[in-house]
Scaffold this motif. Structure first.
Motif, PDB file in Angstrom:
ATOM      1  N   ASP A 188       0.818  -1.215   0.000  1.00  0.00           N
ATOM      2  CA  ASP A 188       0.000   0.000   0.000  1.00  0.00           C
ATOM      3  C   ASP A 188       0.850   1.263   0.000  1.00  0.00           C
ATOM      4  OD1 ASP A 188      -2.422  -1.331  -0.065  1.00  0.00           O
ATOM      5  OD2 ASP A 188      -2.597  -1.402   2.113  1.00  0.00           O
ATOM      6  N   SER A 189       2.043   1.174   0.590  1.00  0.00           N
ATOM      7  CA  SER A 189       2.948   2.323   0.588  1.00  0.00           C
ATOM      8  C   SER A 189       4.387   1.803   0.617  1.00  0.00           C
ATOM      9  CB  SER A 189       2.681   3.243   1.775  1.00  0.00           C
ATOM     10  OG  SER A 189       2.940   2.567   2.988  1.00  0.00           O
ATOM     11  N   VAL A 190       5.286   2.583   0.029  1.00  0.00           N
ATOM     12  CA  VAL A 190       6.701   2.206  -0.039  1.00  0.00           C
ATOM     13  C   VAL A 190       7.575   3.444   0.033  1.00  0.00           C
ATOM     14  CG1 VAL A 190       6.441   0.040  -1.319  1.00  0.00           C
ATOM     15  CG2 VAL A 190       6.616   2.174  -2.567  1.00  0.00           C
ATOM     16  N   ALA A 191       8.746   3.286   0.648  1.00  0.00           N
ATOM     17  CA  ALA A 191       9.761   4.342   0.662  1.00  0.00           C
ATOM     18  C   ALA A 191      10.733   4.035  -0.466  1.00  0.00           C
ATOM     19  CB  ALA A 191      10.479   4.372   2.002  1.00  0.00           C
ATOM     20  N   LEU A 192      11.003   5.034  -1.309  1.00  0.00           N
ATOM     21  CA  LEU A 192      11.884   4.783  -2.458  1.00  0.00           C
ATOM     22  C   LEU A 192      12.388   6.079  -3.063  1.00  0.00           C
ATOM     23  CD1 LEU A 192       9.673   5.471  -4.829  1.00  0.00           C
ATOM     24  CD2 LEU A 192       9.098   3.101  -4.578  1.00  0.00           C
ATOM     25  N   THR A 193      13.336   5.910  -3.987  1.00  0.00           N
ATOM     26  CA  THR A 193      13.852   7.005  -4.800  1.00  0.00           C
ATOM     27  C   THR A 193      13.669   6.593  -6.250  1.00  0.00           C
ATOM     28  OG1 THR A 193      15.499   7.572  -3.120  1.00  0.00           O
ATOM     29  CG2 THR A 193      15.886   8.394  -5.353  1.00  0.00           C
ATOM     30  N   PHE A 194      13.037   7.461  -7.038  1.00  0.00           N
ATOM     31  CA  PHE A 194      12.770   7.128  -8.437  1.00  0.00           C
ATOM     32  C   PHE A 194      12.913   8.357  -9.312  1.00  0.00           C
ATOM     33  CE2 PHE A 194       8.724   8.817  -7.183  1.00  0.00           C
ATOM     34  CZ  PHE A 194       8.085   9.242  -8.334  1.00  0.00           C
TER      35      PHE A 194
END
Length: 157
Positions: free
Chosen positions: A56-62
Motif C-alpha cells: 500500500d505504501s513504499v519508501a523509495l527514490t525514483f
C-alpha cells in the motif's frame, strides 16, 4: 637521433593513455530541494507501480518526468507514472519547486502510496493549475490514484 625517436615514442604512448573527453558521459546538472538526495541509480517510474502493486505504501527514490506544477507557489507537482500521473506533495510543505519545472526530469525521494483523491482536493488542484471555473465545476467524483510525499527532489537543469 635514436634518443629523439624513443622520446617521441614515449610521448606518443603517454598521449594515447589520456582519456578522450568525447567518450566521457556528460555531467548532468541538478537543482536540489528539500533533504539531500542521491541521483545515482534511482528506480524507474514503472518500478514504482510494481512496488505499489505489492504494497500500500513504499519508501523509495525514483526518476520521472514532471508534467505539471502548482502555478500558485510550486507546492505540488504531477509526475508521469506509467500511463497515469502521480501527485507529489512536499514533506511538511518544507520546500517548493519552481513553477516552470514541467517537462523536466526529476529524481524524487520519499514515500509513495495508493490513495483516493477527494472532490474537494481535485477542485483545489484544478484551481491551482489555472483551470477554468467551468472545468472545475465538472469535477464531481473522487478518483483513485497514487500520491508521493517527497522529502527531497533533484530536477535536471
Amino acid at each position: 637521433m635514436r634518443h629523439t625517436f624513443f622520446l617521441g615514442l614515449i610521448l606518443l604512448s603517454l598521449a594515447a593513455c589520456q582519456p578522450n573527453p568525447s567518450n566521457q558521459a556528460p555531467t548532468i546538472a541538478y537543482q536540489y530541494f528539500g533533504d539531500s538526495i542521491s541521483v545515482e541509480n534511482p528506480l524507474s517510474h514503472l518500478a514504482v507501480l510494481d512496488s505499489l502493486s505489492l504494497h500500500d505504501s513504499v519508501a523509495l527514490t525514483f526518476t520521472s518526468t514532471i508534467t505539471e506544477v502548482c502555478q500558485t507557489k510550486g507546492c505540488w507537482m504531477d509526475v508521469q507514472l506509467g500511463n497515469q500521473l502521480m501527485m507529489v506533495k512536499f514533506w511538511d510543505y518544507a520546500f517548493f519547486v519552481p513553477k516552470d519545472a514541467a517537462g523536466k526530469t526529476a529524481v524524487l525521494k520519499g514515500y509513495a502510496k495508493k490513495t483516493t483523491n477527494s472532490v474537494e482536493w481535485l477542485k483545489h488542484k484544478a484551481q491551482d493549475a489555472g483551470a477554468t471555473q467551468d472545468s472545475i465545476d465538472k469535477i464531481t467524483q473522487p478518483t483513485f490514484g497514487y500520491d508521493f510525499v517527497a522529502t527531497g527532489v533533484a530536477i535536471q537543469q
